[in-house]
Design an enzyme around this catalytic site. Structure first.
Site, PDB file in Angstrom:
ATOM      1  N   LYS A  22       0.961  -1.268   0.314  1.00 37.51           N
ATOM      2  CA  LYS A  22       0.246  -0.024  -0.276  1.00 37.51           C
ATOM      3  C   LYS A  22       0.562   0.977  -0.174  1.00 37.51           C
ATOM      4  CE  LYS A  22      -1.571   1.738   4.399  1.00 37.51           C
ATOM      5  NZ  LYS A  22      -1.700   3.707   4.456  1.00 37.51           N
ATOM      6  N   ASN A  23       2.128   1.821   0.800  1.00 44.58           N
ATOM      7  CA  ASN A  23       2.617   2.676   0.642  1.00 44.58           C
ATOM      8  C   ASN A  23       3.549   2.460  -0.100  1.00 44.58           C
ATOM      9  OD1 ASN A  23       1.128   3.206   3.280  1.00 44.58           O
ATOM     10  ND2 ASN A  23       2.221   2.424   4.579  1.00 44.58           N
ATOM     11  N   ARG A  92      -4.610   9.625   3.844  1.00 41.81           N
ATOM     12  CA  ARG A  92      -2.769  10.676   3.457  1.00 41.81           C
ATOM     13  C   ARG A  92      -2.461  10.856   2.843  1.00 41.81           C
ATOM     14  NH1 ARG A  92      -0.964  13.738   7.617  1.00 41.81           N
ATOM     15  NH2 ARG A  92       0.952  14.063   7.897  1.00 41.81           N
ATOM     16  N   CYS A 116      -5.253   7.513   8.958  1.00 42.75           N
ATOM     17  CA  CYS A 116      -5.847   6.935  10.306  1.00 42.75           C
ATOM     18  C   CYS A 116      -5.506   7.919  11.454  1.00 42.75           C
ATOM     19  CB  CYS A 116      -4.727   5.681  10.773  1.00 42.75           C
ATOM     20  SG  CYS A 116      -5.664   4.237   9.944  1.00 42.75           S
ATOM     21  N   ARG A 121      -0.796  15.263  12.785  1.00 42.10           N
ATOM     22  CA  ARG A 121      -0.052  14.429  11.625  1.00 42.10           C
ATOM     23  C   ARG A 121       0.273  15.865  10.977  1.00 42.10           C
ATOM     24  NH1 ARG A 121      -2.202   8.579   9.652  1.00 42.10           N
ATOM     25  NH2 ARG A 121      -0.142   8.860   8.068  1.00 42.10           N
ATOM     26  N   PRO A 122       0.780  16.630  11.301  1.00 43.27           N
ATOM     27  CA  PRO A 122       1.172  17.902  10.897  1.00 43.27           C
ATOM     28  C   PRO A 122       1.794  17.576   8.900  1.00 43.27           C
ATOM     29  CG  PRO A 122       2.850  17.553  12.316  1.00 43.27           C
ATOM     30  CD  PRO A 122       1.616  16.555  12.777  1.00 43.27           C
ATOM     31  N   ILE A 123       1.584  18.002   8.556  1.00 42.38           N
ATOM     32  CA  ILE A 123       2.461  18.892   7.145  1.00 42.38           C
ATOM     33  C   ILE A 123       3.614  19.734   7.104  1.00 42.38           C
ATOM     34  CG2 ILE A 123       0.126  16.737   5.768  1.00 42.38           C
ATOM     35  CD1 ILE A 123      -0.034  19.761   4.907  1.00 42.38           C
ATOM     36  N   ASP A 304       3.933   0.585  12.238  1.00 40.34           N
ATOM     37  CA  ASP A 304       2.694   0.055  11.919  1.00 40.34           C
ATOM     38  C   ASP A 304       2.698  -1.500  11.902  1.00 40.34           C
ATOM     39  OD1 ASP A 304       2.770   2.298  10.191  1.00 40.34           O
ATOM     40  OD2 ASP A 304       3.344   1.855   8.311  1.00 40.34           O
ATOM     41  N   ILE A 326       7.070   6.892  17.401  1.00 43.16           N
ATOM     42  CA  ILE A 326       6.157   8.074  16.040  1.00 43.16           C
ATOM     43  C   ILE A 326       5.637   8.766  16.104  1.00 43.16           C
ATOM     44  CG2 ILE A 326       6.532   7.216  13.471  1.00 43.16           C
ATOM     45  CD1 ILE A 326       9.062   6.549  14.087  1.00 43.16           C
ATOM     46  N   ARG A 396      -8.490  -0.879   4.131  1.00 40.79           N
ATOM     47  CA  ARG A 396      -7.375  -0.034   3.830  1.00 40.79           C
ATOM     48  C   ARG A 396      -6.744  -0.008   3.301  1.00 40.79           C
ATOM     49  NH1 ARG A 396      -7.503   5.428   6.602  1.00 40.79           N
ATOM     50  NH2 ARG A 396      -5.841   5.939   5.136  1.00 40.79           N
TER      51      ARG A 396
HETATM   52  N1  EPU Z   1       5.767  15.181  10.950  1.00 43.34           N
HETATM   53  C1  EPU Z   1       5.274  16.097  10.724  1.00 43.34           C
HETATM   54  N2  EPU Z   1       6.182  17.321  10.325  1.00 43.34           N
HETATM   55  C2  EPU Z   1       5.079  16.512   9.016  1.00 43.34           C
HETATM   56  C3  EPU Z   1       5.424  15.635   8.555  1.00 43.34           C
HETATM   57  C4  EPU Z   1       5.419  14.089   9.667  1.00 43.34           C
HETATM   58  O1  EPU Z   1       6.052  16.691  12.640  1.00 43.34           O
HETATM   59  O2  EPU Z   1       5.394  17.656   8.037  1.00 43.34           O
HETATM   60  C5  EPU Z   1       5.833  13.593  12.065  1.00 43.34           C
HETATM   61  C6  EPU Z   1       4.486  13.444  12.216  1.00 43.34           C
HETATM   62  O3  EPU Z   1       3.824  13.578  12.706  1.00 43.34           O
HETATM   63  C7  EPU Z   1       4.660  12.206  12.570  1.00 43.34           C
HETATM   64  C8  EPU Z   1       6.330  11.790  12.105  1.00 43.34           C
HETATM   65  O4  EPU Z   1       6.857  12.816  11.747  1.00 43.34           O
HETATM   66  O5  EPU Z   1       4.692  11.989  14.364  1.00 43.34           O
HETATM   67  C9  EPU Z   1       6.727  10.810  11.339  1.00 43.34           C
HETATM   68  O6  EPU Z   1       5.253  11.050   9.611  1.00 43.34           O
HETATM   69  P1  EPU Z   1       5.765  10.718   8.312  1.00 43.34           P
HETATM   70  O7  EPU Z   1       5.327  11.637   7.716  1.00 43.34           O
HETATM   71  O8  EPU Z   1       7.176   9.492   8.377  1.00 43.34           O
HETATM   72  O9  EPU Z   1       4.875   9.781   7.636  1.00 43.34           O
HETATM   73  P2  EPU Z   1       3.408   9.167   6.754  1.00 43.34           P
HETATM   74  O10 EPU Z   1       4.505   9.424   5.453  1.00 43.34           O
HETATM   75  O11 EPU Z   1       2.678  10.518   7.308  1.00 43.34           O
HETATM   76  C10 EPU Z   1       4.072   7.738   6.631  1.00 43.34           C
HETATM   77  C11 EPU Z   1       2.830   5.886   6.031  1.00 43.34           C
HETATM   78  C12 EPU Z   1       2.454   5.555   7.515  1.00 43.34           C
HETATM   79  C13 EPU Z   1       3.924   5.108   8.274  1.00 43.34           C
HETATM   80  C14 EPU Z   1       4.254   6.563   9.066  1.00 43.34           C
HETATM   81  C15 EPU Z   1       6.078   6.361   9.671  1.00 43.34           C
HETATM   82  C16 EPU Z   1       2.113   6.264   4.219  1.00 43.34           C
HETATM   83  C17 EPU Z   1       0.237   6.418   3.341  1.00 43.34           C
HETATM   84  N3  EPU Z   1       1.447   5.837   5.351  1.00 43.34           N
HETATM   85  O12 EPU Z   1       3.091   8.125   6.993  1.00 43.34           O
HETATM   86  O13 EPU Z   1       1.294   4.843   7.467  1.00 43.34           O
HETATM   87  O14 EPU Z   1       3.151   4.677   9.663  1.00 43.34           O
HETATM   88  O15 EPU Z   1       4.684   6.713   7.292  1.00 43.34           O
HETATM   89  O16 EPU Z   1       6.004   4.698   8.570  1.00 43.34           O
HETATM   90  O17 EPU Z   1       2.975   5.635   3.410  1.00 43.34           O
HETATM   91  C18 EPU Z   1      -0.147   2.905   7.751  1.00 43.34           C
HETATM   92  O18 EPU Z   1       0.145   1.492   7.021  1.00 43.34           O
HETATM   93  O19 EPU Z   1      -1.107   1.893   8.572  1.00 43.34           O
HETATM   94  C19 EPU Z   1       0.445   3.699   7.804  1.00 43.34           C
HETATM   95  C20 EPU Z   1      -0.312   5.074   9.123  1.00 43.34           C
END
Ligand code: EPU
Length: 416
Positions: A22-23, A92, A116, A121-123, A304, A326, A396
């Site tokens: 998926k990811n 996401r 989820c 989960r800021p961007i 995960d 995380i 999902r």
């Molecule tokens: N974070 C920030 N600012 C940002 C982006 C992230 O503070 O701009 C923080 C997040 O709040 C979190 C940490 O950084 O505390 C890590 O977040 P990351 O951005 O790495 O995660 P993500 O891209 O939102 C992906 C996977 C998740 C997986 C995480 C960590 C996808 C679609 N999602 O999420 O998968 O847990 O990486 O490996 O690729 C799942 O599949 O169930 C899932 C949640």
């Protein structure tokens, strides 16, 4: 399909094929926006999030044909358009379209992504990276508006490692003029898969799988790419067999991406027989606790797999502590495990688990994807009947968890 009925207490025997990741699939699907022609993907998982991404691409004008994991995406005639809120908020990965659209059209407008509920989960680092590459970004009424007459390559250092922010930066960087260097980039296998896809489409990228990725911008061309197997689905099923007991073999399992988990399984005393890309797991359903386990970025223990591991450890010999490093709210499933007789205590970022002999069946409810998988695993370990509500979250990310587990002898079925 959202309620699953499980009769626990049966060993699992047989063979499971692991679906595509998926990811890895989601950002690669977003990246097809950058290919001014047809992308052919094979081994695409048949899951709800992929379906949502497909709808988003179609709404941009992509012509898509899909059949049994093969997806042909013709993005030659796409245009910048309004993306439906309902689809954007459904997951996401929709945010990865921001970098892709900026690269293709020089502008983008997108709502805030969902996904989820596992904590904040800021961007901010997604937006930071795009701004560094020259994008002008403003937020108006929950919409992110981005534009750039020309993206220019630059050195960008991420304050923390973020999978999504690295993906967005990669997509904008392949479309930028000149060289971009991403420092403290995420090293998760899904980033490497995205880089491999982009390289196959003509991109110039160095440093795959490392913290420093160098991208030289340039045009992309048509490509055929195979989505790699899903390490988290593989890990979920390994833990399920460990917990329920039995002997199950897996083919095409990305074992080298699962060392965080396989180290734990060995500590627990579970037998793994590995040969090339095949593995067999043998478990008597009796195993030791893990005194302390923390989730970490790759190659550490994956967040995960944290809920599934916690569910398995509720019946281990001894006490375990799991620290979630995380996400700040990923123990939502713990209350449901308590209803099944588990002894778990949630303290901040830690979950304290006292191993008990047996769980019992109960009516429980999933509130997110991996938490849902953990509750299904718990149902298979428990005496009696368990009903897990809210299993639409599980769809999902898992093609058909009922199909896969019933094929190895689990008494599991959809209840409505
Ligand atoms: N974070 C920030 N600012 C940002 C982006 C992230 O503070 O701009 C923080 C997040 O709040 C979190 C940490 O950084 O505390 C890590 O977040 P990351 O951005 O790495 O995660 P993500 O891209 O939102 C992906 C996977 C998740 C997986 C995480 C960590 C996808 C679609 N999602 O999420 O998968 O847990 O990486 O490996 O690729 C799942 O599949 O169930 C899932 C949640």
């Amino acid at each position: 399909m959202s309620v699953i009925r499980i009769e626990g207490g049966r060993e699992l025997h047989g063979h499971i094929r692991i679906q595509g990741s998926k990811n890895a699939a989601l950002p690669i699907l977003a990246a097809t926006v950058l290919v001014p022609g047809t992308t052919v993907l094979s081994n695409c998982p048949d899951i709800r999030d992929v379906d949502l991404m497909k709808k988003l691409l179609e709404s941009m004008g992509c012509r898509i044909q899909s059949c049994r994991g093969r997806m042909e995406i013709d993005a030659s005639g796409i245009s910048q358009c309004h993306l439906q809120k309902e689809y954007i908020e459904g997951m996401r990965s929709s945010i990865i379209l921001l970098g892709a659209m900026l690269g293709r059209f020089g502008k983008a407008c997108i709502g805030y992504p969902g996904g989820c509920v596992i904590g904040e989960r800021p961007i901010n680092y997604h937006l930071m990276a795009l701004r560094e590459l020259g994008a002008d970004i403003s937020i108006e009424e929950d919409q992110i508006l981005a534009s750039a007459s020309c993206l220019i390559g630059k050195e960008i250092t991420f304050p923390i490692s973020s999978v999504g922010a690295t993906e967005n930066a990669l997509l904008a960087a392949v479309s930028a003029k000149g060289v971009t260097v991403l420092k403290n980039a995420a090293t998760e296998p899904e980033i490497t898969a995205l880089c491999r896809f982009l390289i196959a489409a003509g991109a110039d990228i160095e440093g795959l799988g490392t913290r420093t990725i160098k991208i030289t911008g340039g045009p992309l061309h048509e490509v055929h790419y195979q989505i790699p197997p899903d390490r988290i689905v593989a890990g979920t099923y390994l833990l399920t067999v460990a917990a329920a007991g039995g002997r199950v073999s897996f083919e095409d399992i990305p074992l080298q991406e699962l060392t965080g988990l396989t180290d734990c399984l060995r500590t627990m005393g579970i037998e793994l027989q590995c040969q090339n890309d095949a593995v067999e797991i043998i478990s008597s359903a009796k195993y030791r606790a893990i005194p302390y386990l923390a989730t970490e970025e790759y190659p550490g223990f994956a967040t995960d797999l944290q809920p599934q591991m916690a569910a398995a450890l509720t019946c281990a010999e001894g006490n375990s502590i799991i620290e979630e490093r995380i996400f700040d709210n990923r123990f939502g499933y713990a209350k449901q495990l308590e209803k099944m007789g588990a002894s778990v205590m949630h303290e901040g970022r830690r979950l304290l688990i006292r191993g008990t002999k047996k769980l019992h069946g109960a009516d429980i409810e999933a509130a997110d994807l991996r938490g849902g998988a953990a509750l299904i695993l718990a149902g298979l370990m428990a005496d009696g009947v368990t009903y897990v509500k809210g299993c639409r979250y599980v769809e999902r990310g898992y093609e058909d968890i009922v199909r896969d587990l019933s094929a190895v002898g689990a008494r599991i079925k959809y209840a409505d």
